[in-house]
Design an enzyme around this catalytic site. Sequence first.
Site, PDB file in Angstrom:
ATOM      1  N   TYR A  58      73.618 -78.339  11.601  1.00 48.89           N
ATOM      2  CA  TYR A  58      73.292 -79.665  10.474  1.00 48.89           C
ATOM      3  C   TYR A  58      72.897 -80.513  11.378  1.00 48.89           C
ATOM      4  O   TYR A  58      73.268 -80.941  12.230  1.00 48.89           O
ATOM      5  CB  TYR A  58      74.764 -79.982  10.017  1.00 48.89           C
ATOM      6  CG  TYR A  58      75.747 -78.863   9.512  1.00 48.89           C
ATOM      7  CD1 TYR A  58      74.904 -77.879   8.647  1.00 48.89           C
ATOM      8  CD2 TYR A  58      76.761 -78.982   8.793  1.00 48.89           C
ATOM      9  CE1 TYR A  58      75.214 -77.103   7.398  1.00 48.89           C
ATOM     10  CE2 TYR A  58      77.548 -77.949   7.996  1.00 48.89           C
ATOM     11  CZ  TYR A  58      76.764 -77.029   7.377  1.00 48.89           C
ATOM     12  OH  TYR A  58      77.263 -76.593   7.270  1.00 48.89           O
ATOM     13  N   LEU A 211      83.653 -78.970  -5.112  1.00 46.90           N
ATOM     14  CA  LEU A 211      82.433 -80.590  -5.737  1.00 46.90           C
ATOM     15  C   LEU A 211      81.245 -80.243  -6.475  1.00 46.90           C
ATOM     16  O   LEU A 211      80.464 -81.230  -6.648  1.00 46.90           O
ATOM     17  CB  LEU A 211      82.857 -81.746  -5.774  1.00 46.90           C
ATOM     18  CG  LEU A 211      84.827 -82.272  -5.955  1.00 46.90           C
ATOM     19  CD1 LEU A 211      84.320 -82.933  -5.402  1.00 46.90           C
ATOM     20  CD2 LEU A 211      84.915 -82.201  -6.905  1.00 46.90           C
ATOM     21  N   ARG A 213      78.256 -80.033  -4.980  1.00 49.85           N
ATOM     22  CA  ARG A 213      77.556 -81.347  -4.497  1.00 49.85           C
ATOM     23  C   ARG A 213      77.892 -82.209  -4.955  1.00 49.85           C
ATOM     24  O   ARG A 213      76.597 -83.289  -5.002  1.00 49.85           O
ATOM     25  CB  ARG A 213      75.975 -80.629  -4.039  1.00 49.85           C
ATOM     26  CG  ARG A 213      75.609 -79.494  -3.017  1.00 49.85           C
ATOM     27  CD  ARG A 213      74.942 -78.453  -3.227  1.00 49.85           C
ATOM     28  NE  ARG A 213      74.854 -77.119  -2.426  1.00 49.85           N
ATOM     29  CZ  ARG A 213      76.082 -76.527  -2.511  1.00 49.85           C
ATOM     30  NH1 ARG A 213      75.937 -75.912  -3.918  1.00 49.85           N
ATOM     31  NH2 ARG A 213      76.170 -75.292  -2.441  1.00 49.85           N
ATOM     32  N   GLY A 214      78.487 -83.145  -5.332  1.00 52.31           N
ATOM     33  CA  GLY A 214      79.166 -84.404  -6.272  1.00 52.31           C
ATOM     34  C   GLY A 214      78.756 -83.705  -8.196  1.00 52.31           C
ATOM     35  O   GLY A 214      78.972 -85.232  -8.571  1.00 52.31           O
ATOM     36  N   SER A 217      81.946 -84.021  -9.876  1.00 50.33           N
ATOM     37  CA  SER A 217      83.127 -84.743  -9.049  1.00 50.33           C
ATOM     38  C   SER A 217      83.487 -85.621  -9.868  1.00 50.33           C
ATOM     39  O   SER A 217      84.082 -87.339 -10.286  1.00 50.33           O
ATOM     40  CB  SER A 217      82.459 -86.131  -7.734  1.00 50.33           C
ATOM     41  OG  SER A 217      81.294 -87.029  -8.121  1.00 50.33           O
TER      42      SER A 217
END
Length: 334
Positions: A58, A211, A213-214, A217
């Site tokens: 990352y 979620l 990746r949003g 959400s």
Amino acid sequence: MTMNTRALGTTGPRVSALGLGCMGMSALYGDADRAESIATIHAALEAGVTLLDTGDFYAMGHNETLIGEALRAAPAARREQALVSVKFGALRDPDGGWSGYDGRPAAVKNFAAYSLQRLGVDHIDVYRIARLDPDVPVEETVGAIAELVEKGHVRHIGLSEVGAETIRRAAATAPVSDLQIEYSLISRGIEDEILPATRELGIGVTAYGVLSRGLISGHFTRDRQLAPTDFRAHSPRFQGDNLRHNLDLVEALRKIAEQKGVTVAQIAIAWVLSRGEDIVPLVGARTRQRLTEALGALDVTLDDADLAAIERAVPAGAAAGERYPAAQMAHVER
């Protein structure tokens, strides 16, 4: 809010009911604020979150360094309760490109040495290759992690994004505590074969992407502009008609959430929590505000009528588009 605990399988540690996925604090989802990221990790630890998840690739080690900094600055009691899960094996280049996966035993030990240094810890709690290396038998990769366990550098062996057959082969090599894999209302592929296999073998599941990746959400809008460096700008589920269809699913879910007086994100996380005590959802909160919202899911109780309504609103297989672009899906076992 009650932070109970769940087991990472029969051989793994007990962890908080929710874990914190820290990837977005360093890469793939646009700019992040370092001070806010560290404050969010501290707030998570203070709230009783014990599981912190990262990957050595990352932002080429940035995320591990960030977590290490946050742990050093945390109160001793909170620092000691933290359990760190690390994925390894993804190969990067200086331009941020991806070059495959390396699961050779020598590489496993090399990756671990650098992760221990960046995190500033004397052991990694759960260690796992991010994706199976097609050129290296999983037995060799898992065997190398088992050697790290014997020497005290790693506490528990994990897997990531592998299918039922690979899970069985890995578990026959050494005790496997946990499988990390995407699982959400709109990503339910594990239910047919993978989840039955982990339950048969006593392996816990760390669910990322709860979620999506949003996407589910409740905060993502149709007109949102994404930077080219944002993973979602290239994700099939965020494109054109796929996005419109998927956000229609979110609006159907929103009606149920509003009837219960909770947010869309909270009901989506609560749904994952309802799937079993062996499943620990990872929330990818990058700010204290989003963390607070996610933690609120712990107070959401879904009864049979709620679950039936959610199933009608977002049935299995309802999402449009694959989880990843085609090139990345090639590395995902199903």
